[in-house]
Design a protein around this motif. Structure first.
Motif, PDB file in Angstrom:
ATOM      1  N   LEU A   7       0.827  -1.211   0.000  1.00 18.09           N
ATOM      2  CA  LEU A   7       0.000   0.000   0.000  1.00 18.09           C
ATOM      3  C   LEU A   7       0.858   1.257   0.000  1.00 18.09           C
ATOM      4  CD1 LEU A   7      -2.658  -1.094   2.629  1.00 18.09           C
ATOM      5  CD2 LEU A   7      -2.811  -1.250   0.150  1.00 18.09           C
ATOM      6  N   ILE A   8       2.164   1.114  -0.261  1.00 15.52           N
ATOM      7  CA  ILE A   8       3.093   2.242  -0.211  1.00 15.52           C
ATOM      8  C   ILE A   8       2.740   3.299  -1.248  1.00 15.52           C
ATOM      9  CG2 ILE A   8       4.798   1.211  -1.758  1.00 15.52           C
ATOM     10  CD1 ILE A   8       5.648   3.144   1.406  1.00 15.52           C
ATOM     11  N   GLU A   9       2.059   2.896  -2.308  1.00 16.80           N
ATOM     12  CA  GLU A   9       1.658   3.830  -3.371  1.00 16.80           C
ATOM     13  C   GLU A   9       0.758   4.943  -2.823  1.00 16.80           C
ATOM     14  OE1 GLU A   9       2.062   4.898  -7.355  1.00 16.80           O
ATOM     15  OE2 GLU A   9       2.922   3.132  -6.403  1.00 16.80           O
ATOM     16  N   SER A  10       0.038   4.653  -1.729  1.00 16.81           N
ATOM     17  CA  SER A  10      -0.852   5.663  -1.156  1.00 16.81           C
ATOM     18  C   SER A  10      -0.077   6.824  -0.535  1.00 16.81           C
ATOM     19  CB  SER A  10      -1.765   5.037  -0.110  1.00 16.81           C
ATOM     20  OG  SER A  10      -1.016   4.538   0.966  1.00 16.81           O
ATOM     21  N   TYR A  11       1.201   6.632  -0.214  1.00 14.63           N
ATOM     22  CA  TYR A  11       1.991   7.704   0.374  1.00 14.63           C
ATOM     23  C   TYR A  11       2.424   8.733  -0.651  1.00 14.63           C
ATOM     24  CZ  TYR A  11       2.099   5.831   5.030  1.00 14.63           C
ATOM     25  OH  TYR A  11       1.726   5.435   6.280  1.00 14.63           O
ATOM     26  N   LYS A  12       2.185   8.477  -1.936  1.00 17.35           N
ATOM     27  CA  LYS A  12       2.479   9.467  -2.966  1.00 17.35           C
ATOM     28  C   LYS A  12       1.354  10.489  -3.103  1.00 17.35           C
ATOM     29  CE  LYS A  12       5.410   6.393  -5.583  1.00 17.35           C
ATOM     30  NZ  LYS A  12       5.615   5.677  -6.845  1.00 17.35           N
ATOM     31  N   LYS A  13       0.222  10.220  -2.455  1.00 16.27           N
ATOM     32  CA  LYS A  13      -0.925  11.121  -2.486  1.00 16.27           C
ATOM     33  C   LYS A  13      -0.828  12.108  -1.326  1.00 16.27           C
ATOM     34  CE  LYS A  13      -2.745   9.190  -5.972  1.00 16.27           C
ATOM     35  NZ  LYS A  13      -2.825   9.873  -7.230  1.00 16.27           N
ATOM     36  N   THR A  14      -1.732  13.084  -1.329  1.00 19.19           N
ATOM     37  CA  THR A  14      -1.767  14.021  -0.211  1.00 19.19           C
ATOM     38  C   THR A  14      -2.212  13.301   1.049  1.00 19.19           C
ATOM     39  OG1 THR A  14      -4.028  14.659  -0.696  1.00 19.19           O
ATOM     40  CG2 THR A  14      -2.285  15.951  -1.710  1.00 19.19           C
TER      41      THR A  14
END
Length: 81
Positions: A7-14
């Motif tokens: 779920l690390i991809e979610s840390y690229k969002k605000t």
């Protein structure tokens, strides 16, 4: 099957809606690996609570998920111990 979903991809969002985006990533992962439509993936309450356990701004970087598909083609994703 048991999957370790990143779920690390979610840390690229605000920061505001990271947990919501992480649940979308989880739904997309399950639909891709079990070959069903996104709308046919059900997320258990325990898995939802685990993703939101640190608030909506800091979801876990990965989570272990047990995914099962029934005869109608509906996938149930639940937290694996």
């Amino acid at each position: 099957r048991v999957y370790n979903v990143p779920l690390i991809e979610s840390y690229k969002k605000t920061q505001v809606r990271r947990a919501d985006f992480a649940l979308g990533l989880l739904r997309a992962f399950a639909s891709r690996h079990l070959k069903v439509a996104k709308g046919n993936v059900r997320i258990s309450q325990a898995l939802n609570s685990a993703v939101r356990s640190r608030g909506s701004r800091r979801p876990p970087k990965h989570v272990k998920v047990r995914a099962t598909k029934d005869k109608e083609g509906i996938v149930l994703a639940e937290l694996a111990a």
